[in-house]
Design a protein around this motif. Structure first.
Motif, short mmCIF file in Angstrom:
data_model
loop_
_atom_site.label_atom_id
_atom_site.label_comp_id
_atom_site.label_asym_id
_atom_site.label_seq_id
_atom_site.Cartn_x
_atom_site.Cartn_y
_atom_site.Cartn_z
N GLY B 16 0.79 76.96 76.93
CA GLY B 16 -0.28 76.86 75.96
C GLY B 16 0.11 75.93 74.83
O GLY B 16 1.28 75.88 74.43
N VAL B 17 -0.83 75.15 74.36
CA VAL B 17 -0.63 74.32 73.17
C VAL B 17 -1.77 74.63 72.23
O VAL B 17 -2.94 74.43 72.58
N VAL B 27 -7.25 75.93 67.65
CA VAL B 27 -7.83 75.29 68.84
C VAL B 27 -6.81 75.37 69.97
O VAL B 27 -5.63 75.06 69.76
N ASP B 28 -7.24 75.79 71.15
CA ASP B 28 -6.35 75.81 72.31
C ASP B 28 -6.52 74.51 73.08
O ASP B 28 -7.49 74.35 73.82
N ALA B 29 -5.57 73.58 72.89
CA ALA B 29 -5.64 72.32 73.64
C ALA B 29 -5.25 72.57 75.09
O ALA B 29 -5.77 71.92 76.00
N GLY B 47 -10.72 65.44 84.98
CA GLY B 47 -11.42 66.33 84.07
C GLY B 47 -12.17 65.54 83.02
O GLY B 47 -11.85 64.37 82.79
N PRO B 48 -13.13 66.16 82.38
CA PRO B 48 -13.91 65.44 81.37
C PRO B 48 -13.06 65.13 80.13
O PRO B 48 -11.99 65.73 79.94
N SER B 49 -13.56 64.23 79.32
CA SER B 49 -12.84 63.86 78.09
C SER B 49 -12.65 65.10 77.22
O SER B 49 -13.55 65.93 77.09
N GLY B 50 -11.44 65.22 76.65
CA GLY B 50 -11.17 66.33 75.74
C GLY B 50 -10.82 67.62 76.45
O GLY B 50 -10.69 68.67 75.80
N CYS B 51 -10.62 67.56 77.78
CA CYS B 51 -10.32 68.81 78.50
C CYS B 51 -8.84 69.16 78.45
O CYS B 51 -8.44 70.24 78.90
N GLY B 52 -7.99 68.24 77.90
CA GLY B 52 -6.56 68.56 77.74
C GLY B 52 -5.64 67.83 78.71
O GLY B 52 -4.47 68.17 78.81
#
Lengths: 379, 238
Positions: B16-17, B27-29, B47-52
């Motif tokens: 987890g980050v 926020v859980d990145a 994965g979509p943008s911002g999905c980590g």
């Protein structure tokens, strides 16, 4: 040398050379400042060091002719001569005067030599001979531009230049002209006819009636006796006695103190500006490379590698600038109107200051580089 | 760490980050990400943008501090590598990175850029440049070795970046959108090159990409959404 530092320099050679040149010119200024001070000191002390006096007998309550006006009787030397432990006495007079020579107004420090005891043997002649006549002969410093054999009118009389010496200028930079004491007094005392008439009308008498005055009597003593001789003469009360060290101290710690302080201030200022220029150069070049620095950290470069890349560039700029400043100094300073003396210890001092400036200057860039994080590559 | 085909190279367990967002909320990145990579395997992370995806890559590359879970390299826990200098040493010796932008040092030639990673590791410059030439030759870039990045095309720069990532024989190669700046033909070439590296050098390769055209080249495709792996975490080296 750090691999990246060198490659960065070769890729941006013009910027690097310009930065080094800018710093070099600033260093030349620092060297000039210190050199000028040393030159003034050298000129101021040259007569004191070379004339061969153990003691200077000057006007009572005064600090001698190099610090302030000093007037003593022209026969004081006879009184001093009788003091036990004295081996020699000479009269001394020096006046800074202006003369029209070849249509130009020139300042000359006219210095009297007590002929025939003193023919100027302590001067290092580069041409000609010592004084051989009690009247009408002069030894000129080369800076005055008077050729050997030239006759020059000073006051009412003509003086023939029989010898040329070098490096004999006074503290204010005026070249010295050595004549006999009576000639020096005549030159200093020359007045216009109108002044003479006015003096007579006011009952001040003619020149011949005036008591002769000189600036000081210089004394040589038996070894180890200068203290006793000084105490004996000082006990008279009407004169003051200064040793050679006293004279040096009067000049260095007294008359030249403000100049010294000012030159030190300017030197520190120039070195500070040098540091700021180095800091700006290194900081800008570091900021330009932040992305590359982040990349270096990402691929595992240690801080030491990055630090040495920045520091070595700063030091190299400093070294090049120092070399340039030395070369410029040697090329330009001999043509300056005042003597500029570059002493090894001063050059070492400037070099030390420069290294410090390089270290402090690059510290800002290094601090910025150390804050960069590897993951900023992805930003 | 000498890899053998199929041996685990990277193991992420419940990673987890978490960070504080601009509004002060946490926020859980990344959340509970478990992922394994084995030697010789190339996976794609979609994965979509911002999905980590990039955060996952940074956590795997020891660039991001994880707030929970564990990261292990060939059995060594990354948590035992405590200071920044040791992390950098570890990255230098075991992990290679390729990005969307080649990030080459502009004042170094292609061969010098590749040699740099080795020089930093203490390899003498001449030896490093000899080995760098060898890598460039493998990537068909030997003829451009003396050129600065500004004189190379985008595809050529990316190949130099790949060569640099391989300079220290990494066991793990992490690539973030390596073909995004390339046309489809060049992009395909780079992906094929990465696959060949995975096979020949037995490196584990993770590629974050949006480009579905290279899908057939991956051994496995990992899909992410909202900081979590939603599909594809099953090792399948060919």
């Amino acid at each position: 040398m750090n691999y990246l530092a060198w490659r960065d320099i070769t890729a941006n050679m013009m910027r690097f050379v310009l930065a080094a040149a800018g710093v070099g010119f600033l260093l030349t200024g620092s060297m000039g400042m210190l050199g000028l001070y040393r030159g003034v000191l050298h000129d101021a002390l040259s007569t004191i060091e070379e004339i061969g006096a153990d003691l200077w007998v000057v006007q009572g309550g005064r600090a001698g002719p190099f610090a302030e006006g000093s007037v003593v009787s022209a026969t004081l030397d006879r009184r001093v001569e009788g003091v036990a432990g004295t081996t020699g006495v000479r009269r001394f007079v020096q006046n800074n005067l202006q003369f029209d020579i070849d249509g130009q107004r020139r300042r000359i420090a006219v210095t009297g030599l007590d002929f025939p005891k003193d023919q100027g043997a302590w001067l290092s002649l580069v041409e000609g001979r010592l004084l051989q006549a009690a009247r009408g002969e002069a030894i000129a410093d080369a800076s005055l531009g008077l050729a050997l054999g030239r006759e020059v009118r000073l006051g009412r009389d003509l003086y023939r230049v029989v010898g040329i010496t070098s490096g004999q200028v006074d503290m204010s930079g005026d070249g010295q002209l050595f004549v006999t004491i009576p000639d020096a007094m005549d030159i200093a005392d020359s007045r216009t006819s109108e002044t003479v008439l006015l003096d007579r009308a006011q009952g001040l008498g003619v020149s011949a009636d005036r008591p002769s005055r000189i600036a000081a009597v210089i004394v040589t003593t038996l070894p180890g006796m200068s203290g006793d001789v000084a105490r004996s003469i000082a006990a008279w009360g009407d004169v003051a006695v200064l040793s050679r060290d006293d004279q040096r101290s009067v000049l260095v710690d007294g008359r030249l103190w403000r100049l010294r302080l000012q030159i030190l201030f300017f030197t520190v200022l120039l070195l500070t500006v040098t540091g700021v220029v180095i800091a700006m150069t290194i900081y800008n070049s570091t900021v330009e490379k932040l992305h590359e620095i982040a990349m270096l950290k990402l691929i595992g470069a240690r801080d030491g590698f990055i630090l040495s890349m920045i520091l070595e560039q700063a030091v190299l700029i400093g070294l090049l600038a120092y070399g340039l400043a030395l070369a410029l100094s040697m090329l330009l300073f001999p043509h300056f109107p005042r003597r500029v003396v570059l002493l090894p210890e001063d050059l070492a001092l400037i070099f030390g200051g420069l290294l410090l400036a390089c270290g402090l200057g690059s510290w800002i860039g290094i601090a910025r580089a150390m804050r960069v994080r590897a993951k900023e590559v992805l930003a | 760490m000498t890899p053998r085909r199929g041996r685990p190279v990277l193991s992420l367990r419940d990673v987890g980050v978490r960070y504080r967002g601009g509004d002060g909320a946490m926020v859980d990145a990344l959340a509970d990400v478990t992922l394994d990579l084995v030697a010789g395997e190339m996976i794609g992370i979609f994965g979509p943008s911002g999905c980590g995806k990039t955060t996952l890559l940074m956590a795997a590359g020891l660039l991001e501090t994880i707030t929970s879970g564990s990261v292990r390299f060939a059995g060594t826990a990354a948590a035992t590598i405590v200071d920044d200098a040791a992390l950098r040493d570890f990255r230098r010796r075991h992990i290679g990175f390729v990005f969307q932008k080649p990030n080459l040092v502009p004042f170094l030639t292609a061969v010098e850029n590749v040699a740099l990673a080795m020089v930093i590791d203490g390899v003498p410059r001449a030896a490093a440049e000899r080995r760098a030439m060898g890598l460039l030759a493998v990537l068909d870039m030997a003829h451009r070795a003396g050129n600065h990045p500004a004189r190379l095309s985008g595809g050529e720069q990316q190949r130099v970046a790949v060569a640099r990532a391989l300079a220290n024989d990494p066991i793990l190669l992490l690539a973030d959108e390596p073909t995004a700046a390339l046309d489809s033909r060049r992009g395909r070439q780079v992906m094929e090159l990465l696959l060949a590296i995975a096979r020949q050098r037995l490196a584990a390769i993770a590629v974050v990409t949006h480009d579905p055209r290279s899908m057939d080249l991956f051994d496995r495709v990992v899909e992410m959404e909202d900081g979590r792996v939603v599909a594809g975490n099953a090792s399948s080296a060919r």
